[in-house]
Design an enzyme around this catalytic site. Structure first.
Site, mmCIF file in Angstrom:
data_model
loop_
_atom_site.group_PDB
_atom_site.id
_atom_site.type_symbol
_atom_site.label_atom_id
_atom_site.label_comp_id
_atom_site.label_asym_id
_atom_site.label_seq_id
_atom_site.Cartn_x
_atom_site.Cartn_y
_atom_site.Cartn_z
ATOM 1 C CG MET A 156 -6.371 -4.187 -9.498
ATOM 2 S SD MET A 156 -7.360 -2.895 -8.674
ATOM 3 C CE MET A 156 -7.443 -3.498 -6.992
ATOM 4 N NE ARG B 82 -7.304 3.080 -2.972
ATOM 5 C CZ ARG B 82 -6.456 3.955 -3.495
ATOM 6 N NH1 ARG B 82 -6.886 5.172 -3.824
ATOM 7 N NH2 ARG B 82 -5.200 3.623 -3.692
ATOM 8 C CE1 TYR C 49 -8.113 -5.756 1.659
ATOM 9 C CE2 TYR C 49 -7.193 -7.858 0.991
ATOM 10 C CZ TYR C 49 -8.209 -7.133 1.558
ATOM 11 O OH TYR C 49 -9.322 -7.783 2.015
ATOM 12 C CD GLU C 50 -7.715 -3.440 -3.605
ATOM 13 O OE1 GLU C 50 -7.295 -2.610 -4.426
ATOM 14 O OE2 GLU C 50 -7.812 -4.639 -3.874
ATOM 15 N N GLY C 51 -4.259 0.042 -1.378
ATOM 16 C CA GLY C 51 -3.689 1.302 -0.906
ATOM 17 C C GLY C 51 -3.667 1.289 0.611
#
Length: 576
Positions: free
Chosen positions: A162, A290, A431-433
């Site tokens: 990603m 997430r 990470y991932e927001g």
């Protein structure tokens, strides 16, 4: 001291807490599936994680990855472990049968992910994004792209990445500069640099599928102008695409994971979904990621609990209060250590129930025969996902730190696994927001965004718990408190647009505590189905009581923090 898959608790959650087999019977894709088969899957996943991945965890951390003539070499044993993973059919676990998958429920994939991350987080980073990429392409890619690329993801022949972050653009994707120019034959030439790309290059598979956010010519500014491109490492004729690994990050933890700086130099790519609709397509992948990152927090908490428990059982220091005089006792008998160990156990088991519950709602959202039930499940899963991601990862790090304290000075050395667990766990909060982004997403988009409708649905679900024990009585008070807090939050947000941003982090933690209260109230009721002399029944009852007495008081502090956010924050001035 070796990590072991917590199969008894996993099976308790599936059988008693979720009653998953009854739910599966009402979902056509899973109607033939039962707990016996689920148990076999879990046992095989445990065997792979314990015997193949766990022995590579410390060595992979010490060795790390290396860049050799532009190609990444993963730690010794990682490629062979991946071949064993593919041979076991694990990439296909929750994928559709018509695409070569096994078609099993996502809640089982959640259990698998927990085991992979607990046994070897660095290795699991290569496979962790695969299911999200599968869902993204299955939902948004053209039939031609699906036919060409999905079989490889399902079989494990290819691994995806990603590619979002750029040097100037982290959480603010609107700042992305990577561009994609049409080539006139359905392809796009993708040019730009991406940073912090997990598995951006490696030697586990011959091909890698990069899902890249970029801008097409004439795209609107900001995040509304982003498109999603699929850029393979190799073209159809086997020749390398113009994708280059320019460097590897040297990191605090997950050192067995190749975190790459990638350069796309006019690389051939194909549009996924609609032009300028990249975020919509990417969010399918990110939402799956997430949940998996939240499960990383659970995995580290469980590993930390096991390591601390085993050490505390054998380490002898001083005479514990209430024990026979004149001897050094195992430190698990000392009250300070008992409290830490109980918190590790209780929070880990509560998170497992809630994490699997979230995955179970995703199964219902995708497979229920009832349209209304699917819509409800989708709403609940959307609300739960940011809480799972942020709260679980924060607990994973803080519980690993508490577990290290049990070891004393030994925990700070590389002699014991807990120091690696602490280091590895920290990245999941970023990470991932980031967890701050998750908190804003929960309160501003998911709660205030629909006027509290979805949250009322979740609150109604919590109120359905009808247990008669201490935890159930506490849950009823918690639900009343949540409803009152939300009413105040909505009033404050109407008067002060910045208020929800100030309150978001504490509001998310408040929700996490309320969900833990639900987990233990439901557990307290579910254990009544166990034999009266079952050891698990006793430990679960002890855990529920410990939660109410020692952990639920966090709720009062969190309520006070949400209310205190009504006071404005000063701006920081530059140092003189």
């Amino acid at each position: 001291m070796a990590w072991k898959a917590p199969l008894p608790d996993m099976q308790f959650v599936l059988q008693h807490w979720l009653r998953a087999d009854q739910a599966w019977q009402a979902m056509p894709p899973y109607a033939e599936f039962d707990l016996d088969l689920a148990g076999q899957v879990l046992e095989e996943a445990a065997r792979f994680s314990e015997q193949v991945l766990a022995p590579l965890n410390a060595t992979g951390d010490r060795q790390g990855c290396r860049l050799d003539a532009g190609k990444v070499r993963t730690p010794d044993g990682f490629p062979a472990a991946y071949r064993a993973y593919v041979q076991g059919g694990w990439p296909a676990l929750a994928c559709a049968p018509d695409l070569g998958g096994q078609g099993l429920p996502q809640v089982l994939d959640a259990a698998l992910q927990e085991m992979l991350f607990a046994s070897n987080h660095g290795w699991a980073m290569y496979t962790g994004i695969a299911h999200g990429a599968y869902l993204c392409l299955k939902t948004h890619a053209s039939e031609q792209l699906q036919a060409r690329f999905l079989p490889g993801i399902v079989s494990g022949a290819t691994l995806p990445t990603m590619c979002l972050t750029e040097p100037q653009a982290g959480s603010d994707l609107g700042l992305l500069r990577c561009r994609a120019e049409p080539m006139g034959d359905g392809r796009y030439a993708v040019t730009g640099n991406k940073l912090f790309i997990s598995g951006g290059d490696h030697d586990l598979t011959d091909d890698i599928l990069h899902l890249v956010l970029a801008r097409l010519p004439g795209a609107p500014a900001g995040s509304r102008g982003l498109s999603l491109l699929l850029v393979p490492k190799r073209l159809e004729d086997g020749q390398p695409n113009a994708v280059y690994c320019d460097g590897l990050e040297h990191k605090l933890g997950i050192r067995g994971s190749a975190t790459c700086a990638l350069r796309f130099d006019g690389a051939s790519g194909w549009l996924v979904g609609q032009a300028h609709g990249g975020l919509e397509a990417m969010f399918v992948m990110m939402n799956s990621a997430r949940l998996h990152v939240g499960l990383q927090g659970l995995a580290h908490a469980e590993a930390a609990w096991q390591y601390a428990r085993d050490y505390a059982l054998e380490r002898r220091q001083m005479n514990a209060p209430g024990q026979p005089k004149g001897q050094a006792d195992p430190i698990h008998l000392h009250p300070a250590m008992r409290r830490v160990l109980l918190e590790l156990r209780v929070r880990s088991e509560g998170m497992r129930a809630l994490g699997y519950w979230t995955a179970h709602w995703l199964d219902i959202a995708g497979a229920s025969a009832d349209v209304a039930e699917r819509a409800k499940a989708a709403t609940l899963a959307a609300l739960l996902t940011p809480v799972v991601k942020a709260a679980f990862t924060e607990q994973g790090f803080h519980l690993a730190s508490k577990a290290l304290q049990v070891f004393g000075g030994y925990g700070y050395t590389c002699e014991f696994a807990i120091e690696q667990t602490l280091r590895d766990s920290r990245i999941a909060m970023i990470y991932e927001g980031t967890n701050e982004v998750q908190a804003n997403d929960l309160l501003l988009r998911k709660v205030l965004g629909d006027g509290g409708e979805g949250f009322a649905l979740l609150l109604g679900e919590l109120r359905k718990e009808e247990g008669a024990g201490r935890a159930a009585a506490a849950l009823r008070r918690v639900c009343d408190t949540l409803a009152a807090v939300l009413a105040k939050v909505m009033l404050n947000a109407a008067d002060d647009p910045e208020y929800p941003y100030r309150a978001a982090g504490d509001f998310l933690q408040l929700c996490a505590t309320a969900l833990q209260a639900y987990a233990w109230a439901r557990t307290e009721r579910c254990i009544q189905a166990l034999p009266a002399d079952a050891p698990q029944r006793l430990t679960k009852q002890e855990s529920a009581s410990f939660f109410v007495s020692y952990l639920l008081p966090d709720l009062d502090r969190q309520v006070a923090a949400v209310e205190a956010a009504a006071a404005p924050l000063p701006y920081l001035s530059a140092p003189s």
